[in-house]
Write an enzyme that holds these catalytic residues in place. Structure first.
Site, PDB file in Angstrom:
ATOM      1  N   LYS A   1       0.838  -1.201   0.000  1.00  0.00           N
ATOM      2  CA  LYS A   1       0.000   0.000   0.000  1.00  0.00           C
ATOM      3  C   LYS A   1       0.876   1.256   0.000  1.00  0.00           C
ATOM      4  CE  LYS A   1      -3.788   2.011   2.783  1.00  0.00           C
ATOM      5  NZ  LYS A   1      -4.589   1.858   4.025  1.00  0.00           N
TER       6      LYS A   1
ATOM      7  N   SER B   1      -9.328   2.035   2.805  1.00  0.00           N
ATOM      8  CA  SER B   1      -8.361   2.759   2.025  1.00  0.00           C
ATOM      9  C   SER B   1      -7.319   1.882   1.349  1.00  0.00           C
ATOM     10  CB  SER B   1      -7.636   3.744   2.936  1.00  0.00           C
ATOM     11  OG  SER B   1      -6.895   3.044   3.921  1.00  0.00           O
TER      12      SER B   1
ATOM     13  N   SER C   1     -10.127  -0.040   7.013  1.00  0.00           N
ATOM     14  CA  SER C   1      -9.380  -0.031   5.749  1.00  0.00           C
ATOM     15  C   SER C   1      -8.746  -1.341   5.335  1.00  0.00           C
ATOM     16  CB  SER C   1      -8.313   1.064   5.782  1.00  0.00           C
ATOM     17  OG  SER C   1      -8.905   2.338   5.690  1.00  0.00           O
TER      18      SER C   1
END
Lengths: 428, 428
Positions: free
Chosen positions: A78, A147, A171
């Site tokens: 990420k 996210s 997330s």
């Protein structure tokens, strides 16, 4: 049963073959790179890729000794984790050209264990709500969740067997649910956060995605250093607490159906399912989570708030302006309340080994302007408890549906063992 | 009483004059810069300085509205806090030329409140034990303590009225004690850590140094957003718990004398001093703190451990190698034990408002090859409790001596109010 293509191999399967030298890291990395090349223009899971370097790393691993549990496995990272050899943009134009000096500690630990970082995956803006470019691999008109959007989508779309993510509100669990993969959020405080953009230290947790519980257990063992996560089988009867949560009325028909399917399947075996006595006022945790996160994000992102306001999304500016107006005395009382709740919920685990609870209100919503609601995740994030999303069904539109399993603080090995057993039962 | 020179003004005093526009930020910053110019070649408190920029910021503050509680105050910033406009070296050759993309959140909050960052202060290597160049301002042959060496020395030597520091084992309280300034370590979790080099997230805390409790309260109010820290007076009788600690036999004659002086002075007024019933096995916290820190530092500094091993000090390499060999299951049990201890010690505060306890074994030791022992700080760091060092005496060699006051988790405002009252009594 047909032999899976290389890029479809699960992390645990591939790790076994790699460790036995029955599979070359270079071949696996190449297969994944080919999958990314074929699919990323549609899915937009990766934002930065360095194929040449990834292949070179794979060849070096093939030529040397087996490095660790992730030897030769390509992973997605990420883009709020710092990487020394790939740009790191935190999902914001502010950091479009940012090149960190170091790898985040968790990235370095994965590399030490033999992982090959294939590239950086799309995140929402500073891991809050403004979406990135990623679409849901099951239907490009639906959100992948956020996210950790790109990490969940990349694993779901077989671009990588494993990917790193973070959770502050929902997330990890939410994008795992929307993309139909296993998401694992470790207990608060078990994975060091150095080099990952910090939002709300009371809740920020590093974890990740795989396509099976065994896969995320492999990643979790490296991140926490706890090899019990690899044991994978829980002996004896599991005491499963059924916890639809006070937000249950907001679960849609898909989640309700998954709930019925799961509870019926679990009732047919030797494990015991019992309704959890709902703690009074449990629903206050949702607002408490929002308030604590708002205060801490406004302070954690102070540099961006003060120096790059014009480059932030309106929704982030609104959050930060609200947060900076909260006084610290109020926040202190909320932290105290959080501590009391953590103790109170810990007591539930005297009677239940794990809690079964919804991950999301339903399957991935249509539209790409938002990433869905973390409603069913907020309380567990604030409590800091370990959680796993288990995908096991599809709705009428073919979108994935599943449920969340929550464990006791610090007992990640028991949670993962229970999750593996329960997942195997729900899928077959 | 003579009028103090500008650079000798305390933070709270100066802040009042600045807010009333009776003192110009430019004049104060210039006076501090002159002090640094005159003394830094001897003391080595600052490692990076930008006088031109600091003066420009001061002039801008003089020309605009009063920004906040730190309006116009020059501060020193420990060099493990990221700064966007000054190099940030973390006390290591690895980062000799490092220029972060952003300010640490705590630096940005100080700037938002009107502070002028004068420069970066010397830290030990990654805030662990290998010393930097700083010497003790009271005697250049003695250590200033660590790891916030430059911040404590800069405040003690009147180069700045305030400076930022961090504590994981004893890195605020110990240098405050050795340099004879007030050091304040807030409750764990009250100050966001974004942009500060993370070592051991279970304990890392941001705080700072001033020459009076009122000074650090000003800084603390900005860092935590809790304006109660500025109230400063505790009404009613204080219940002071005397806690010499199980390590008392290692306190030397200077600390013993300070202890007698303080307890006698406090016995002469209306507050009550009571011996604390020593919790059984309290001394196990020292080893527990070391073990948790060793595990977490080895993981937090993974990038440096793996990629820059040859540039690290032998003592840091030894720590990291030990830490990475600890298994995560053992660490999980230690975190659980820590949580139990935190609850157990919290109960002590039902009977005592604050605890009086040694800060250090004695005054600053001779020699610059080490920074002294954090023995008397480790337990409080692991427990996450707020603490203040109060300097109030000197030993036969003229080196500062004092004691530590520890408060209840989250009750920083009560601790600072008590510290102010007690400090005023001990000094006069």
């Amino acid at each position: 049963m047909t032999t899976p293509k290389l890029h479809e191999l699960g992390a645990a399967q591939a790790a076994t073959l790699l460790a036995r030298r029955e599979l070359k890291a270079e071949d696996l990395v190449r297969a994944c790179l080919e999958r990314v090349a074929a699919r990323n223009d549609d899915i937009h899971a990766f934002v930065h890729l360095d194929a040449v370097s990834a292949l070179a790393q794979a060849r070096a691993l093939d030529a040397g000794p087996v490095r660790g549990p992730l030897h030769g496995l390509p992973i997605g990272v990420k883009d709020i984790f710092d990487t020394s050899d790939l740009p790191t943009g935190y999902g914001s134009a502010v950091y479009a050209h940012h090149r960190p000096a170091a790898d985040a500690a968790s990235v370095a630990l994965c590399r030490e264990a033999g992982a090959v970082v294939l590239g950086k995956t799309v995140t929402t803006e500073f891991a809050y709500f403004a979406p990135g470019a990623t679409v849901n691999p099951h239907n490009a008109l639906h959100t992948p969740g956020g996210s950790s959007s790109g990490s969940a989508a990349a694993v779901a779309d077989h671009m990588v067997p494993l990917a790193l993510g973070t959770q502050t509100a929902g997330s990890i669990i939410r994008p795992a649910a929307y993309c139909g993969v296993v998401g694992y959020k470790p207990s608060l405080g078990r994975v060091v956060g150095a080099g990952v953009k910090s939002l709300s230290p009371t809740m920020d947790v590093i974890g990740g995605f795989g396509r099976d519980v065994r896969d995320v257990a492999l990643l979790g063992a490296v991140l926490t250093g706890d090899l019990r996560l690899l044991e994978g089988h829980e002996h004896g009867t599991l005491r499963i607490g059924l916890f639809p949560s006070p937000s249950w009325p907001q679960a849609d028909a898909d989640t309700q159906k998954a709930w019925e399917q799961a509870t019926q399947a679990l009732a047919r075996n030797s494990d015991s399912c019992q309704d959890v006595a709902m703690p009074q006022d449990f629903d206050e945790l949702i607002q408490l989570q929002k308030d604590v996160m708002t205060f801490e994000m406004a302070r954690s992102l102070s540099f961006e708030r003060l120096r790059h306001r014009e480059a932030l999304s309106p929704q982030l500016v609104a959050l930060l302006d609200t947060g900076i107006s909260i006084d610290g005395a109020t926040h202190a009382a909320r932290l105290q309340r959080t501590a009391e709740w953590r103790l109170r919920i810990d007591a539930l685990f005297e009677r239940h080994d794990v809690l079964l609870t919804p991950s999301t209100m339903g399957a991935a919503p249509a539209g790409l302007a938002a990433t869905g609601d973390p409603l069913f995740c907020r309380s567990w994030s604030l409590l800091g408890l370990p959680a796993v999303h288990l995908p096991f069904a599809r709705n009428a539109k073919g979108l994935p549906v599943g449920l969340q399993l929550v464990g006791r603080m610090g007992e990640d090995h028991k949670l993962l063992a229970a999750a593996q057993r329960i997942h195997d039962r729900l899928r077959y």
